[in-house]
Design a protein around this motif. Structure first.
Motif, mmCIF file in Angstrom:
data_model
loop_
_atom_site.group_PDB
_atom_site.id
_atom_site.type_symbol
_atom_site.label_atom_id
_atom_site.label_comp_id
_atom_site.label_asym_id
_atom_site.label_seq_id
_atom_site.Cartn_x
_atom_site.Cartn_y
_atom_site.Cartn_z
ATOM 1 N N MET A 405 0.610 -1.053 -0.052
ATOM 2 C CA MET A 405 -0.127 -0.214 0.254
ATOM 3 C C MET A 405 0.767 1.002 -0.232
ATOM 4 O O MET A 405 0.614 2.419 -1.278
ATOM 5 C CB MET A 405 -0.883 -0.132 1.347
ATOM 6 N N VAL A 406 2.082 1.303 0.569
ATOM 7 C CA VAL A 406 3.191 1.834 0.528
ATOM 8 C C VAL A 406 3.401 2.515 -0.088
ATOM 9 O O VAL A 406 3.593 3.879 -0.653
ATOM 10 C CB VAL A 406 3.413 2.259 2.481
ATOM 11 N N ALA A 407 3.842 1.804 -1.597
ATOM 12 C CA ALA A 407 4.202 1.879 -2.358
ATOM 13 C C ALA A 407 3.688 1.913 -3.568
ATOM 14 O O ALA A 407 4.198 2.939 -4.378
ATOM 15 C CB ALA A 407 5.230 0.322 -3.022
ATOM 16 N N ALA A 408 2.468 1.868 -3.229
ATOM 17 C CA ALA A 408 1.803 2.062 -4.712
ATOM 18 C C ALA A 408 0.872 4.259 -3.953
ATOM 19 O O ALA A 408 0.997 3.908 -4.881
ATOM 20 C CB ALA A 408 -0.016 1.387 -4.354
ATOM 21 N N LEU A 409 1.256 4.736 -3.084
ATOM 22 C CA LEU A 409 1.126 5.807 -2.438
ATOM 23 C C LEU A 409 2.043 6.119 -3.315
ATOM 24 O O LEU A 409 1.969 7.476 -3.292
ATOM 25 C CB LEU A 409 0.586 5.440 -1.114
ATOM 26 N N LYS A 410 3.305 6.401 -2.979
ATOM 27 C CA LYS A 410 4.351 6.883 -3.243
ATOM 28 C C LYS A 410 4.675 6.635 -4.516
ATOM 29 O O LYS A 410 4.622 7.383 -5.324
ATOM 30 C CB LYS A 410 5.331 5.896 -2.669
ATOM 31 N N TYR A 411 4.477 5.702 -5.207
ATOM 32 C CA TYR A 411 4.398 5.464 -6.899
ATOM 33 C C TYR A 411 3.290 5.442 -8.005
ATOM 34 O O TYR A 411 4.037 5.611 -8.879
ATOM 35 C CB TYR A 411 5.834 4.569 -7.021
ATOM 36 N N GLY A 412 2.380 4.711 -7.365
ATOM 37 C CA GLY A 412 1.380 4.519 -7.959
ATOM 38 C C GLY A 412 0.074 5.822 -8.665
ATOM 39 O O GLY A 412 0.875 6.923 -8.206
ATOM 40 N N ASN A 413 -0.190 5.466 -9.638
ATOM 41 C CA ASN A 413 -1.178 6.431 -9.904
ATOM 42 C C ASN A 413 -2.448 5.846 -10.232
ATOM 43 O O ASN A 413 -2.693 5.482 -10.957
ATOM 44 C CB ASN A 413 -0.993 7.326 -11.419
ATOM 45 N N ASP A 414 -3.947 6.194 -9.560
ATOM 46 C CA ASP A 414 -5.033 5.886 -8.926
ATOM 47 C C ASP A 414 -5.725 6.384 -10.244
ATOM 48 O O ASP A 414 -6.851 6.451 -9.957
ATOM 49 C CB ASP A 414 -5.272 5.759 -7.865
ATOM 50 N N GLY A 415 -5.145 7.282 -10.874
ATOM 51 C CA GLY A 415 -6.630 8.204 -12.050
ATOM 52 C C GLY A 415 -7.382 9.029 -10.713
ATOM 53 O O GLY A 415 -8.240 10.176 -11.579
ATOM 54 N N THR A 416 -7.008 9.920 -10.138
ATOM 55 C CA THR A 416 -7.485 10.322 -8.851
ATOM 56 C C THR A 416 -8.112 11.666 -9.883
ATOM 57 O O THR A 416 -9.555 12.311 -9.935
ATOM 58 C CB THR A 416 -7.585 10.746 -8.213
ATOM 59 N N ARG A 417 -6.852 12.254 -10.249
ATOM 60 C CA ARG A 417 -7.607 14.170 -11.112
ATOM 61 C C ARG A 417 -8.215 13.728 -12.454
ATOM 62 O O ARG A 417 -9.576 14.438 -12.641
ATOM 63 C CB ARG A 417 -5.968 14.376 -11.872
ATOM 64 N N SER A 418 -8.505 12.427 -12.917
ATOM 65 C CA SER A 418 -9.732 12.138 -13.927
ATOM 66 C C SER A 418 -11.177 11.831 -13.655
ATOM 67 O O SER A 418 -11.494 12.284 -14.047
ATOM 68 C CB SER A 418 -8.431 11.028 -14.856
ATOM 69 N N VAL A 419 -10.557 10.847 -12.841
ATOM 70 C CA VAL A 419 -11.670 10.429 -11.876
ATOM 71 C C VAL A 419 -12.769 12.110 -11.385
ATOM 72 O O VAL A 419 -13.909 12.563 -12.081
ATOM 73 C CB VAL A 419 -11.230 9.761 -10.651
ATOM 74 N N PHE A 420 -11.798 13.343 -11.059
ATOM 75 C CA PHE A 420 -12.814 14.273 -10.619
ATOM 76 C C PHE A 420 -12.956 15.211 -11.641
ATOM 77 O O PHE A 420 -13.933 15.868 -11.897
ATOM 78 C CB PHE A 420 -12.165 15.171 -9.873
ATOM 79 N N ASP A 421 -12.186 15.163 -12.975
ATOM 80 C CA ASP A 421 -12.684 15.787 -14.225
ATOM 81 C C ASP A 421 -13.963 14.688 -14.578
ATOM 82 O O ASP A 421 -15.211 16.138 -15.175
ATOM 83 C CB ASP A 421 -11.774 15.132 -15.391
ATOM 84 N N TYR A 422 -13.753 13.906 -14.147
ATOM 85 C CA TYR A 422 -15.363 13.301 -15.283
ATOM 86 C C TYR A 422 -16.753 14.000 -13.892
ATOM 87 O O TYR A 422 -17.941 14.095 -14.464
ATOM 88 C CB TYR A 422 -15.115 11.840 -14.839
ATOM 89 N N LEU A 423 -16.331 13.657 -12.438
ATOM 90 C CA LEU A 423 -17.278 13.920 -11.763
ATOM 91 C C LEU A 423 -17.540 15.088 -12.236
ATOM 92 O O LEU A 423 -19.018 15.935 -11.730
ATOM 93 C CB LEU A 423 -16.509 13.459 -10.000
ATOM 94 N N ILE A 424 -17.112 16.301 -11.896
ATOM 95 C CA ILE A 424 -17.044 17.634 -12.174
ATOM 96 C C ILE A 424 -17.917 18.231 -13.003
ATOM 97 O O ILE A 424 -19.154 18.621 -13.257
ATOM 98 C CB ILE A 424 -16.349 18.476 -11.798
ATOM 99 N N TYR A 425 -17.715 17.515 -14.879
ATOM 100 C CA TYR A 425 -18.448 17.770 -15.853
ATOM 101 C C TYR A 425 -19.571 17.341 -15.765
ATOM 102 O O TYR A 425 -20.804 17.260 -16.895
ATOM 103 C CB TYR A 425 -17.904 17.730 -16.678
ATOM 104 N N GLU A 426 -19.572 15.803 -15.145
ATOM 105 C CA GLU A 426 -20.956 14.846 -15.389
ATOM 106 C C GLU A 426 -21.583 13.887 -14.271
ATOM 107 O O GLU A 426 -22.805 14.019 -13.990
ATOM 108 C CB GLU A 426 -20.313 13.462 -16.506
#
Length: 592
Positions: A405-426
């Motif tokens: 989990m720590v490795a994923a937090l440091k080096y992963g990309n969970d697509g959060t910014r893209s998700v909020f683009d979608y949520l905000i616009y639709e």
């Protein structure tokens, strides 16, 4: 005895430049600036003098630390705030000490010497006279280039002052560049000698000046970087820092962004102070800190503003140091604390996860502000999104363990910014996400929306708008991958063996794999599309060199983090490719 007039005429062809050079030489000798550092100790005090121009003192009885700078006009010392050279010397982490600090140190001592002889004012006056002459000639009808050439010939002192200044710098510290046909000058003190001496300065700091308790408090503010100037800035209010460290240890990361005059206030972190719209937070001295050069003050953005409710501030005041540090770095927005207090995460939530949510929430609010989106109107949907997001990280911890989990937090990309683009616009307008939604389902909807937006956007422009990757006549348009299309663990693995397929993959998946098409064509890279049973797609990149295959990357839509299954399949494909290369080369070795 040296004939200064002879030297001036032969070296610079200008009495003004020669006089300045001579004054710089005398001053550097009189002030003994080439003594890089010296430590002097008495029964009550320790002093460290740097370039015989700056000094640090520590009272052995009280532990008080002070900084001084030498006035070259009379040789006296005056108390100053840490600045310049103090910030050029890193004291933590140890690996931050590099050859660059020697160049910075030489720059500061030379600037101090130039200032003492009024070099800038002298040069500016001669530049002004040259400019006036050029303007006069232009007004009389002379062409621009000819006018400036004549002005340079009639007023050469501006340029010759620069030559004299550079000659003096070379005399002191040498240079790696040659001057005309001459070899690069060595100077009285070599660059490596300055670097080694500054290593000694840092060693003496840790030996003679470092207060262990204060140092621990400062590491809690920022472990990534600490300069000597940072330490001295906080050491000037040692008792106040240690008071906060002892009473409100988790809130120490807030200190660098608060005026030092407020640090010793018993009510500094009281609820009343931080929720009062007319309280100390709106006073100019609270956040308008005069000494902005302290590196620790440069971590993060925004200023402190009063909280709308006591509950929001209490959430922050009770949070762990890691969480507070992330909130400080991410714009210090009280609305984030308000939402986090309502989010009410489970007690077992890891501090790193909470800190990650704080950072992502701050970014989401910025996205919403940019399009004038009402946070209050969609408050519950925003909270549902982050509860789902927290559950996503709890699931990773449960399935894969804390370290994964720590490795994923440091080096992963969970697509959060893209998700909020979608949520905000639709999504938010459709009352999404649903209460029983998972982060994977939100990501799926986000990818679908981004593909629809991409298709809609593409339909508005001609094909030429997207042809970023021009044909290269010297590279093939097709190639052969050694691992053919097949199913592995329920995932369809398909090689992309055409230039156009790789470009299309980058466009469809909203990432940069299209830029690897030329490397694929030249035999240095291979790209695979991996599709899971539910239709989720990821892209695998394999580097080819040294007679084998290496894993490079595997990314989901918009560089989001793919599932654990996809990562396992990707690793297997890379291993198969390496085996295929080895098998292909075996007959050649046997024949040889």
């Amino acid at each position: 005895m040296e004939d200064l007039n002879s030297e001036r005429k032969s070296r610079f062809g200008s009495p003004v430049a020669s006089d300045m050079y001579a004054r710089l030489k005398r001053l550097s000798v009189d002030m003994k600036v080439l003594k890089v550092y010296e430590v002097l100790a008495t029964e009550t005090e320790v002093r460290m003098v740097i370039f015989n121009s700056w000094m640090i003192t520590r009272n052995l009885e009280t532990g008080a630390v002070a900084t001084f700078e030498r006035d070259y006009s009379d040789g006296s010392w005056h108390g100053v705030e840490p600045h310049g050279i103090f910030h050029a010397i890193p004291v933590w982490p140890i690996v931050n000490l590099n050859q660059g600090i020697a160049g910075a140190a030489k720059k500061y001592i030379l600037e101090k010497l130039y200032k003492a002889v009024n070099y800038s004012e002298l040069r500016d006056s001669h530049v002004a006279r040259k400019s006036q002459e050029a303007n006069r000639l232009i007004a009389s009808g002379v062409e621009w280039s000819e006018a400036h050439e004549l002005a340079r010939e009639r007023f050469p002192d501006a340029r010759r002052l620069e030559i004299a200044r550079n000659a003096f710098a070379d005399k002191l510290f040498g240079s790696k560049f040659s001057r005309g046909k001459r070899k690069p000058p060595k100077g009285f003190v070599a660059h490596q000698s300055v670097y080694n001496a500054l290593k000694g300065v840092r060693a003496e700091f840790h030996r003679q000046f470092r207060d262990p308790e204060l140092f621990r408090a400062m590491l809690a503010m920022d472990r990534k970087f600490m300069s000597l100037g940072d330490y001295l800035y906080f050491a000037a209010r040692r008792e106040a820092v240690l008071k906060v460290w002892g009473e409100r240890r988790n809130l120490v990361p807030m200190l660098p962004h608060i005026g030092r005059d407020y640090w010793s206030d018993d009510a500094l972190f009281s609820v009343a102070n931080w929720t009062n719209p007319q309280g100390p937070l709106v006073e100019p001295g609270f956040t308008a800190i005069q000494v902005r050069q302290v590196p620790s003050q440069n971590s993060g953005s925004g200023i402190f503003t009063p909280f709308a409710s006591a509950r929001a501030y209490r959430w922050l005041a009770r949070s762990k140091n890691t969480v507070v540090k992330e909130w400080v770095r991410n714009r210090k927005d009280p609305r984030v604390a308000e939402l986090m207090s309502e989010l009410n995460l489970p007690k077992e939530t890891a501090a790193l996860v909470t800190a990650n949510i704080v950072g992502e929430m701050a970014n989401a609010l910025v996205q919403m502000d940019q399009v004038d989106f009402s946070v209050d109107e969609y408050r519950q949907r925003l909270l549902r999104t982050f509860r789902t997001y927290a559950g996503y990280w709890a699931g990773i911890r449960q399935r894969e363990g804390y370290r994964a989990m720590v490795a994923a937090l440091k080096y992963g990309n969970d697509g959060t910014r893209s998700v909020f683009d979608y949520l905000i616009y639709e999504g938010f307008a459709q009352d999404l996400p649903a209460r029983n939604a998972t982060w994977a389902s939100i990501q799926t909807r986000s990818r679908d929306w981004h593909r629809r937006e991409y298709a809609r956007h593409r339909a508005r422009y001609p094909q030429a708008y997207y042809d970023d990757y021009e044909d290269d006549a010297d590279l093939p348009r097709e190639w052969t991958s050694l691992v053919a299309e097949q199913k592995i663990s329920g995932c369809l693995v398909r090689p992309l063996d055409k230039y156009e397929e790789v470009v299309a993959e980058g466009q469809d998946m909203s990432h940069c794999v299209a830029s690897y098409a030329s490397r694929c064509a030249s035999g240095q890279y291979r790209v695979y599309s991996i599709t899971e049973g539910d239709g989720e797609r990821s892209t695998l990149g394999i580097s080819l060199y040294g007679g084998t295959a290496y894993f490079d990357q595997v990314q989901g839509f918009g560089n989001s983090r793919p599932s654990q299954l996809v990562r396992q399949v990707a690793e297997k494909v890379v291993a198969m490719y390496a085996e295929a290369i080895a098998a292909e080369s075996t007959p050649d070795r046997q024949a040889a």
